[in-house]
Motif scaffolding. Structure first.
Motif: not given
Length: 267
Positions: A71-75, A58-59, A99-100
């Protein structure tokens, strides 16, 4: 020629679908209130076909009121949930977009579904003293706070004893201004609802009890520039030093009068 894509669904099964796409959807779970200067964990959930889905990238983009963005990216975890960090440094309205990016194996057929959420971040001020309008008398106190967005506090909160009101002057008021006051009943109260007046006009507001002796008052403000907000109750405290001093002065006057009458009686 027909394009045939092999789609591995989130449950691990294979399905043959023409022009297959992957449509996992992020859902953001906002908190009730955000205060500038604090760090928050915002939680969310990834759904695929209505079911929680793990291992989705996920962004998270956060747009600040000053025009900057991060911005950060996680799962997503095994239960489909994800957590992102939110560190608002200033008051204002922030936009959070999740955003997926789908699972790694689905990246080529990902539809990049997004969820957008706007949140208000308040600047919180603790009021440690109240002063009487025109009198210069002040008293220290605690437990009174004002949280505001799209507006700023311009000076001390004042008391107008003649109106039984707290007077709050705001500046830099925008068209989306909103304030939340935490009002202990020993400072101001009413048997039913308090009255709220902005620049001389009564306005609708929302209030509820945070506890048996603390009232939360939420006020939207639509006038721009600089405004005066009056919170009016059936009584306003502090009674010291003004009211108590007045009572003492009246008592002394009564005692002096009685003493003079006694002296006249003896003569």
């Amino acid at each position: 020629m027909m394009l045939l894509m092999i789609n591995t669904d989130d449950d691990g099964s294979n399905s043959n679908n023409a022009y297959a796409t992957h449509t996992s959807l992020p859902v953001i779970e906002p908190m009730e209130q955000y205060i500038a200067g604090r760090v928050y964990d915002i939680n969310g959930l990834i759904l695929y076909n209505g079911e929680p889905t793990s291992d989705v990238l996920i962004e998270v983009k956060i747009d600040s009121p000053d025009g900057s963005s991060t911005k950060e990216y996680v799962r997503s975890r095994d239960d489909g949930r994800f957590t992102m960090t939110f560190k608002p440094n200033a008051q204002g309205y922030y936009t959070i977009t999740a955003t997926s990016h789908c699972r790694d194996v689905h990246r080529s057929i990902c539809t990049y579904q997004s969820t957008m959420l706007e949140v208000a971040v308040y600047e919180e001020k603790s009021i440690d003293r109240l002063c009487v309008v025109g009198g210069g008398e002040c008293i220290n106190l605690d437990n009174l706070t004002i949280a505001m967005v799209d507006a700023r506090l311009s000076e001390d909160v004042m008391i107008d004893s003649s109106k039984r009101a707290l007077m709050i002057r705001l500046m830099d008021v925008g068209d989306r201004a909103h304030i939340i006051l935490t009002l202990p009943s020993h400072i101001i109260d009413a048997p039913d609802r308090l009255s709220v007046v902005v620049d001389g006009k009564a306005v609708e507001h929302r209030e509820h009890l945070a506890s048996s002796n603390v009232r939360i008052v939420e006020i939207p403000i639509y006038d721009g520039g600089s405004v005066v907000v009056e919170i009016i109750g059936t009584y306003v405290i502090p009674e010291f030093p003004i009211a108590i001093a007045l009572v003492l002065a009246v008592s002394m006057l009564v005692l002096l009068t009685l003493h003079r009458l006694q002296l006249i009686g003896y003569n």
